[in-house]
Motif scaffolding. Structure first.
Motif, PDB file in Angstrom:
ATOM      1  N   SER A  24       0.818  -1.211   0.000  1.00  0.00           N
ATOM      2  CA  SER A  24       0.000   0.000   0.000  1.00  0.00           C
ATOM      3  C   SER A  24       0.855   1.266   0.000  1.00  0.00           C
ATOM      4  N   ILE A  25       2.053   1.188   0.556  1.00  0.00           N
ATOM      5  CA  ILE A  25       2.960   2.335   0.524  1.00  0.00           C
ATOM      6  C   ILE A  25       3.533   2.519  -0.883  1.00  0.00           C
ATOM      7  N   ILE A  26       3.741   1.432  -1.607  1.00  0.00           N
ATOM      8  CA  ILE A  26       4.334   1.483  -2.937  1.00  0.00           C
ATOM      9  C   ILE A  26       3.316   1.850  -4.020  1.00  0.00           C
ATOM     10  N   VAL A  30       4.013   4.546  -7.513  1.00  0.00           N
ATOM     11  CA  VAL A  30       4.123   3.822  -8.770  1.00  0.00           C
ATOM     12  C   VAL A  30       3.032   4.280  -9.733  1.00  0.00           C
ATOM     13  N   ALA A  31       1.830   4.504  -9.241  1.00  0.00           N
ATOM     14  CA  ALA A  31       0.742   4.963 -10.099  1.00  0.00           C
ATOM     15  C   ALA A  31       1.023   6.367 -10.630  1.00  0.00           C
ATOM     16  N   LYS A  32       1.702   7.193  -9.849  1.00  0.00           N
ATOM     17  CA  LYS A  32       2.060   8.526 -10.324  1.00  0.00           C
ATOM     18  C   LYS A  32       3.162   8.464 -11.380  1.00  0.00           C
ATOM     19  N   LEU A  33       4.103   7.522 -11.245  1.00  0.00           N
ATOM     20  CA  LEU A  33       5.184   7.387 -12.221  1.00  0.00           C
ATOM     21  C   LEU A  33       4.683   6.882 -13.568  1.00  0.00           C
ATOM     22  N   VAL A  34       3.662   6.037 -13.544  1.00  0.00           N
ATOM     23  CA  VAL A  34       3.134   5.462 -14.772  1.00  0.00           C
ATOM     24  C   VAL A  34       2.283   6.479 -15.534  1.00  0.00           C
ATOM     25  N   LYS A  35       1.853   7.532 -14.872  1.00  0.00           N
ATOM     26  CA  LYS A  35       0.989   8.568 -15.453  1.00  0.00           C
ATOM     27  C   LYS A  35      -0.346   7.985 -15.907  1.00  0.00           C
ATOM     28  N   ALA A  36      -0.882   7.085 -15.119  1.00  0.00           N
ATOM     29  CA  ALA A  36      -2.160   6.467 -15.430  1.00  0.00           C
ATOM     30  C   ALA A  36      -3.286   7.317 -14.851  1.00  0.00           C
ATOM     31  N   ASP A  37      -4.504   7.011 -15.257  1.00  0.00           N
ATOM     32  CA  ASP A  37      -5.635   7.709 -14.667  1.00  0.00           C
ATOM     33  C   ASP A  37      -5.849   7.238 -13.236  1.00  0.00           C
ATOM     34  N   LEU A  38      -6.800   7.832 -12.550  1.00  0.00           N
ATOM     35  CA  LEU A  38      -6.985   7.544 -11.130  1.00  0.00           C
ATOM     36  C   LEU A  38      -7.609   6.174 -10.853  1.00  0.00           C
ATOM     37  N   TRP A  39      -8.119   5.516 -11.869  1.00  0.00           N
ATOM     38  CA  TRP A  39      -8.731   4.214 -11.630  1.00  0.00           C
ATOM     39  C   TRP A  39      -7.703   3.147 -11.291  1.00  0.00           C
ATOM     40  N   LEU A  40      -6.465   3.313 -11.729  1.00  0.00           N
ATOM     41  CA  LEU A  40      -5.425   2.334 -11.387  1.00  0.00           C
ATOM     42  C   LEU A  40      -5.136   2.312  -9.886  1.00  0.00           C
TER      43      LEU A  40
END
Length: 98
Positions: A24-26, A30-40
């Motif tokens: 949960s800390i990671i 990681v989701a910010k680095l991938v530049k994905a939408d908020l659903w990830l």
């Protein structure tokens, strides 16, 4: 009080809690680095939250009192924190949607 080794179920509950905490800390960076939408991150946090519920159930079924208390306190706290993060991400997703 006897000094017993942890049984398999107790060890699984404690180790699952530790692994899910690290996951949960990671998840968010990681989701910010991938530049994905908020659903990830919403989906990943929901999976981690379900894992905390599973770890809570495993801990409560344990024979050791320490593992039961640790499982209730730690997993309960982490479930609330993760659910709050999911809630905030859902609000952010609702605001950003057209």
């Amino acid at each position: 009080m006897e000094n017993e080794k942890l049984d398999k179920r107790s060890l699984q509950a404690v180790s699952l809690t530790a692994v899910l905490l690290v996951a949960s800390i990671i998840v968010f960076p990681v989701a910010k680095l991938v530049k994905a939408d908020l659903w990830l991150p919403i989906t990943l946090f929901a999976i981690v939250d379900a894992g905390f519920v599973f770890a809570l159930i495993l801990g409560v079924k344990s024979n050791r009192r320490f593992v039961k208390v640790f499982s209730l306190l730690a997993n309960g706290t982490f479930i609330v924190a993760t659910s709050f993060m999911i809630y905030l991400l859902l609000i952010a997703n609702g605001i950003s949607e057209p």
